[in-house]
Design a protein around this motif. Structure first.
Motif, mmCIF file in Angstrom:
data_model
loop_
_atom_site.group_PDB
_atom_site.id
_atom_site.type_symbol
_atom_site.label_atom_id
_atom_site.label_comp_id
_atom_site.label_asym_id
_atom_site.label_seq_id
_atom_site.Cartn_x
_atom_site.Cartn_y
_atom_site.Cartn_z
ATOM 1 N N SER A 48 -68.590 30.354 19.201
ATOM 2 C CA SER A 48 -67.985 30.998 20.501
ATOM 3 C C SER A 48 -68.781 32.634 20.430
ATOM 4 N N ASP A 50 -66.030 34.656 21.924
ATOM 5 C CA ASP A 50 -65.084 35.272 21.823
ATOM 6 C C ASP A 50 -65.278 36.073 20.053
ATOM 7 N N THR A 129 -53.625 33.991 15.564
ATOM 8 C CA THR A 129 -55.699 34.367 16.461
ATOM 9 C C THR A 129 -56.175 32.780 15.482
ATOM 10 N N ASP A 201 -57.213 30.805 25.977
ATOM 11 C CA ASP A 201 -58.122 29.737 24.715
ATOM 12 C C ASP A 201 -59.732 29.385 26.046
ATOM 13 N N GLN A 202 -59.001 29.310 27.236
ATOM 14 C CA GLN A 202 -60.091 29.042 28.254
ATOM 15 C C GLN A 202 -61.000 30.671 28.523
#
Length: 540
Positions: A48, A50, A129, A201-202
């Motif tokens: 990820s 993120d 999360t 989540d995009q």
């Protein structure tokens, strides 16, 4: 007087810890290349971008470019300002205050504030999360982190507060003198709440992503490439030289070497066993240096794990029968160090203890391995059957093959090899769907606890599901000790007796690096590198 007011009053008479800012340092007289790009190979698709979700090394490398945390590191691994320009603890290291720079900005022009860190850290420990690094918040000893992760308290009760836009105060549940060093980890980087709330989540897609680091994400083709470009809104953009940084996913290390030699890559890992030859042929290009990492095998100790592996004699027999010198000196040949403890000797303020099996000759280990396996009831008439799980990579396959041959020849163990694509492998290993599984751990900060905390019963990356109350107690004690070295030695000795993991070797960084790329941080054993600190000189 509130707790915060008291703290700020106390800090008024305290000298803050301040370090010089880092940026690409181009000496006078150096001619830069017209093409300021850096292209490097990664083995797998990253997990990820993120900050609160990323869990792998290659993903963290990208995140360190896209986002900037409170602190960064110099080329020697020392702490340096990031978003924070000053940081200081109170007298007993239970409260830390960070002063944020006033020129830090998100790529959409929004100022970076202390509230962005509060949001990110609350998000890290919020069960909703589902961060694979939620445990890191508890490891940092942030007040109430454990209760929040357990669902017993709300994320808003985490011990971190924005006193104002440029002052972040962190309250700890226990003294932690190395707390500041932990803020260089990707999971502690800020996140833009307004972007996440809009895109869900995009939000990490290139067209949605808003970053505060030296680069933005311009392109991401899964399983193929990820491209980041210099951000004009970064506070130190003027001193950021590299314009474009590209990570190419190349699963085959030999193909990657071919592409490097063809000029398509600026950096790639040297294939297993090839370093001596390449160092002779390309002395200015092939490099090797110590890394703060350990390569090891997890043993599944869960209820659903193999019954045989619940026997410590079996685990120790498997560990003893592995000839680590053959692995490092004859197979890898890149400066790796045989591992008999979990923590590498490159770790700051750590002296590698003398564990018993590490002091034996290999012949002595082999003899004991045979005896222990026989005592466990396995031998020619009742061969032990096991499987090794590894993520797809030629080096992992070769190592698993060699180890399985050692076990077969010395112990009669019959081993099957199973490989999986990276993300599928992570899920299987994390869920305990394995018997023995390869693993590599690189320190999240330069202190022995970053390794040994994986041996804690409740660690998020205790994939063996190992549990020893004495180890848990020693780890808890170590967090409040001014010198925890005795505890660390005791833990390593216990782990060597329980053998929940099989340490194999401590890493070296073994790369082919384009000599035009300057300032690669070979002296930073954590290998927290930042593209903003690199530059490319003109070819000679």
């Amino acid at each position: 007087m509130t707790r915060t007011t008291k703290l700020l009053a106390a800090l008024a008479a305290t000298t803050f810890l301040v370090a010089p800012a880092m940026a690409a340092n181009v000496p006078d007289g150096v001619t830069l290349a017209e093409d300021q790009s850096f292209t490097y190979r990664v083995l797998d698709e990253h997990s990820s971008v993120d900050p609160q979700i990323v869990e792998d090394v290659s993903g963290s490398e990208i995140v360190r470019d896209l986002f900037e945390g409170l602190l960064t590191q110099t080329a020697d691994g020392e702490l340096a300002p990031g978003v924070a320009t000053e940081w200081t603890p109170n007298e007993d290291n239970t409260e830390w205050t960070f002063t944020l720079r006033d020129d830090a900005m998100w790529s959409d022009g929004t100022p970076v504030t202390a509230g962005d860190f509060v949001y990110a850290w609350q998000r890290l420990v919020d069960p909703e999360t589902a961060s694979p690094y939620a445990w890191f918040g508890e490891l940092m000893s942030i007040e109430n982190a454990g209760a929040i992760i357990a669902g017993e308290m709300e994320p808003s009760e985490l011990g971190v507060e924005a006193v104002d836009d440029h002052t972040l105060v962190v309250h700890l549940s226990a003294p932690l003198p190395y707390f500041a060093a932990m803020t260089t980890h990707a999971s502690t980087f800020p996140s833009p709440s307004w972007v996440i709330e809009e895109h869900g989540d995009q939000w990490t897609r290139p067209e949605n992503l808003v970053t505060n680091g030296a680069y933005t994400l311009s392109e991401h083709v899964p399983q193929e490439r990820s491209v980041r470009v210099k951000s004009d809104t970064y506070w130190d953009a003027e001193n950021t030289v590299l314009e474009t940084v590209t990570a190419l996913v190349i699963n085959d290390e030999n193909q990657a070497l071919t592409r490097f030699l063809a000029g398509e890559l600026d950096r790639t890992e040297i294939p297993t066993g090839e370093y001596p030859r390449l160092a002779e042929e390309y002395p200015d290009t092939a490099i090797s240096f110590p890394r703060l990492c350990t390569y090891y095998y997890n043993i599944n100790l869960r209820e659903n794990g193999p019954e045989a592996l619940k026997d410590v004699n079996v685990r120790k027999a498997l560990a003893y029968a592995i000839d680590r010198n053959v692995i490092t000196d004859q197979i890898l040949q890149g400066g790796q160090i045989p591992a008999y403890t979990f923590t590498p000797g490159a770790t700051a303020n750590f002296e590698v203890p003398s564990v018993e099996f590490g002091e034996m000759t290999q012949a002595e280990r082999d003899e004991m391995a045979v005896q222990m396996l026989e005592e466990a009831g396995y031998g020619a008439d009742n061969p032990l059957e096991l499987s090794i799980l590894y993520n797809t990579d030629e080096a992992h396959r070769e190592l698993a093959t060699v180890i399985s041959q050692m076990w077969q020849q010395k112990l009669g163990v019959q081993t099957t090899l199973d490989n999986m694509e990276w993300n599928t492998f992570l899920d299987a290993r994390g869920n305990g769907d394995f018997e023995i599984a390869r693993a590599g751990w690189c320190g999240d900060y330069n202190e022995a606890s970053t390794f040994l905390d994986l041996m804690d019963t409740n660690s998020g990356y205790n994939d063996s599901a190992y549990s020893n109350p004495e180890v848990d107690e020693l780890l808890a004690e170590a967090k409040t000790m001014s010198d925890p070295s005795a505890n660390y030695t005791a833990i390593e000795e216990i782990v060597a007796e329980d053998m929940p993991v099989l340490p194999l070797y401590h890493y070296a960084g073994v790369y082919m690096l384009n000599p035009q790329i300057q300032e690669w941080p070979v002296n930073n054993v954590e290998q927290n590198w930042y593209s903003k600190d690199l530059y490319k000189v003109a070819a000679e």
